[in-house]
Motif scaffolding. Sequence first.
Motif, PDB file in Angstrom:
ATOM      1  N   MET A   1       0.836  -1.177   0.000  1.00 39.35           N
ATOM      2  CA  MET A   1       0.000   0.000   0.000  1.00 39.35           C
ATOM      3  C   MET A   1       0.880   1.240   0.000  1.00 39.35           C
ATOM      4  O   MET A   1       1.564   1.523   0.974  1.00 39.35           O
ATOM      5  N   THR A   2       0.833   1.963  -1.071  1.00 32.54           N
ATOM      6  CA  THR A   2       1.560   3.211  -1.159  1.00 32.54           C
ATOM      7  C   THR A   2       0.660   4.345  -0.679  1.00 32.54           C
ATOM      8  O   THR A   2      -0.509   4.416  -1.046  1.00 32.54           O
ATOM      9  N   ALA A   3       1.206   5.230   0.136  1.00 32.88           N
ATOM     10  CA  ALA A   3       0.420   6.353   0.659  1.00 32.88           C
ATOM     11  C   ALA A   3      -0.071   7.218  -0.495  1.00 32.88           C
ATOM     12  O   ALA A   3       0.689   7.547  -1.402  1.00 32.88           O
ATOM     13  N   ASN A   4      -1.357   7.563  -0.474  1.00 33.34           N
ATOM     14  CA  ASN A   4      -1.912   8.441  -1.502  1.00 33.34           C
ATOM     15  C   ASN A   4      -2.789   9.532  -0.898  1.00 33.34           C
ATOM     16  O   ASN A   4      -3.538  10.186  -1.602  1.00 33.34           O
ATOM     17  N   VAL A   5      -2.692   9.736   0.419  1.00 32.55           N
ATOM     18  CA  VAL A   5      -3.460  10.766   1.108  1.00 32.55           C
ATOM     19  C   VAL A   5      -2.458  11.752   1.721  1.00 32.55           C
ATOM     20  O   VAL A   5      -1.628  11.367   2.545  1.00 32.55           O
ATOM     21  N   GLY A   6      -2.535  13.008   1.313  1.00 30.15           N
ATOM     22  CA  GLY A   6      -1.622  14.037   1.796  1.00 30.15           C
ATOM     23  C   GLY A   6      -1.958  14.511   3.199  1.00 30.15           C
ATOM     24  O   GLY A   6      -2.955  14.106   3.805  1.00 30.15           O
ATOM     25  N   ASN A   7      -1.109  15.412   3.727  1.00 24.62           N
ATOM     26  CA  ASN A   7      -1.244  15.850   5.119  1.00 24.62           C
ATOM     27  C   ASN A   7      -2.542  16.601   5.391  1.00 24.62           C
ATOM     28  O   ASN A   7      -3.215  16.325   6.380  1.00 24.62           O
ATOM     29  N   ILE A   8      -2.893  17.574   4.568  1.00 25.67           N
ATOM     30  CA  ILE A   8      -4.119  18.336   4.789  1.00 25.67           C
ATOM     31  C   ILE A   8      -5.332  17.430   4.635  1.00 25.67           C
ATOM     32  O   ILE A   8      -6.262  17.460   5.455  1.00 25.67           O
ATOM     33  N   ASP A   9      -5.327  16.613   3.598  1.00 23.92           N
ATOM     34  CA  ASP A   9      -6.406  15.646   3.367  1.00 23.92           C
ATOM     35  C   ASP A   9      -6.528  14.710   4.565  1.00 23.92           C
ATOM     36  O   ASP A   9      -7.618  14.386   5.029  1.00 23.92           O
ATOM     37  N   ARG A  51      -7.002   5.322  -5.263  1.00 25.35           N
ATOM     38  CA  ARG A  51      -6.241   4.438  -6.154  1.00 25.35           C
ATOM     39  C   ARG A  51      -7.076   4.062  -7.378  1.00 25.35           C
ATOM     40  O   ARG A  51      -6.582   4.041  -8.503  1.00 25.35           O
ATOM     41  N   LEU A  52      -8.354   3.781  -7.168  1.00 28.87           N
ATOM     42  CA  LEU A  52      -9.258   3.409  -8.251  1.00 28.87           C
ATOM     43  C   LEU A  52      -9.353   4.519  -9.299  1.00 28.87           C
ATOM     44  O   LEU A  52      -9.357   4.251 -10.500  1.00 28.87           O
ATOM     45  N   PHE A  53      -9.428   5.778  -8.829  1.00 25.02           N
ATOM     46  CA  PHE A  53      -9.575   6.905  -9.747  1.00 25.02           C
ATOM     47  C   PHE A  53      -8.247   7.567 -10.107  1.00 25.02           C
ATOM     48  O   PHE A  53      -8.221   8.565 -10.824  1.00 25.02           O
ATOM     49  N   GLY A  54      -7.132   7.055  -9.611  1.00 28.48           N
ATOM     50  CA  GLY A  54      -5.821   7.587  -9.950  1.00 28.48           C
ATOM     51  C   GLY A  54      -5.510   8.925  -9.292  1.00 28.48           C
ATOM     52  O   GLY A  54      -4.749   9.719  -9.830  1.00 28.48           O
ATOM     53  N   ILE A  55      -6.081   9.176  -8.123  1.00 23.47           N
ATOM     54  CA  ILE A  55      -5.862  10.434  -7.410  1.00 23.47           C
ATOM     55  C   ILE A  55      -4.769  10.237  -6.367  1.00 23.47           C
ATOM     56  O   ILE A  55      -4.664   9.188  -5.745  1.00 23.47           O
ATOM     57  N   ASN A  56      -3.948  11.265  -6.181  1.00 24.49           N
ATOM     58  CA  ASN A  56      -2.901  11.231  -5.171  1.00 24.49           C
ATOM     59  C   ASN A  56      -2.754  12.640  -4.611  1.00 24.49           C
ATOM     60  O   ASN A  56      -2.351  13.545  -5.317  1.00 24.49           O
ATOM     61  N   SER A  57      -3.088  12.830  -3.345  1.00 24.38           N
ATOM     62  CA  SER A  57      -2.985  14.149  -2.739  1.00 24.38           C
ATOM     63  C   SER A  57      -1.685  14.316  -1.931  1.00 24.38           C
ATOM     64  O   SER A  57      -1.532  15.290  -1.220  1.00 24.38           O
ATOM     65  N   CYS A  58      -0.768  13.374  -2.066  1.00 21.67           N
ATOM     66  CA  CYS A  58       0.500  13.446  -1.340  1.00 21.67           C
ATOM     67  C   CYS A  58       1.438  14.494  -1.918  1.00 21.67           C
ATOM     68  O   CYS A  58       2.391  14.893  -1.265  1.00 21.67           O
TER      69      CYS A  58
END
Length: 62
Positions: A1-9, A51-58
């Motif tokens: 699992m690669t992190a895909n949620v940024g700090n503010i999120d 991940r499903l929608f290809g979004i990354n807020s990191c």
Amino acid sequence: MTANVGNIDRIIRILAGIALIAWALMGGPAWAWIGVLPLATGLFRFCPAYRLFGINSCGLKK
């Protein structure tokens, strides 16, 4: 699992999750237990929907 949620999120998800769970514990509607999901995704820094929608807020990777 690669992190895909940024700090503010992450902060927003954790606060929203805690608020919903607290509401459910204080006699709110049963659907307020959905707060477990944003709390978990905030704590683990991974969102399957992102991940499903290809979004990354990191942000940008170095």
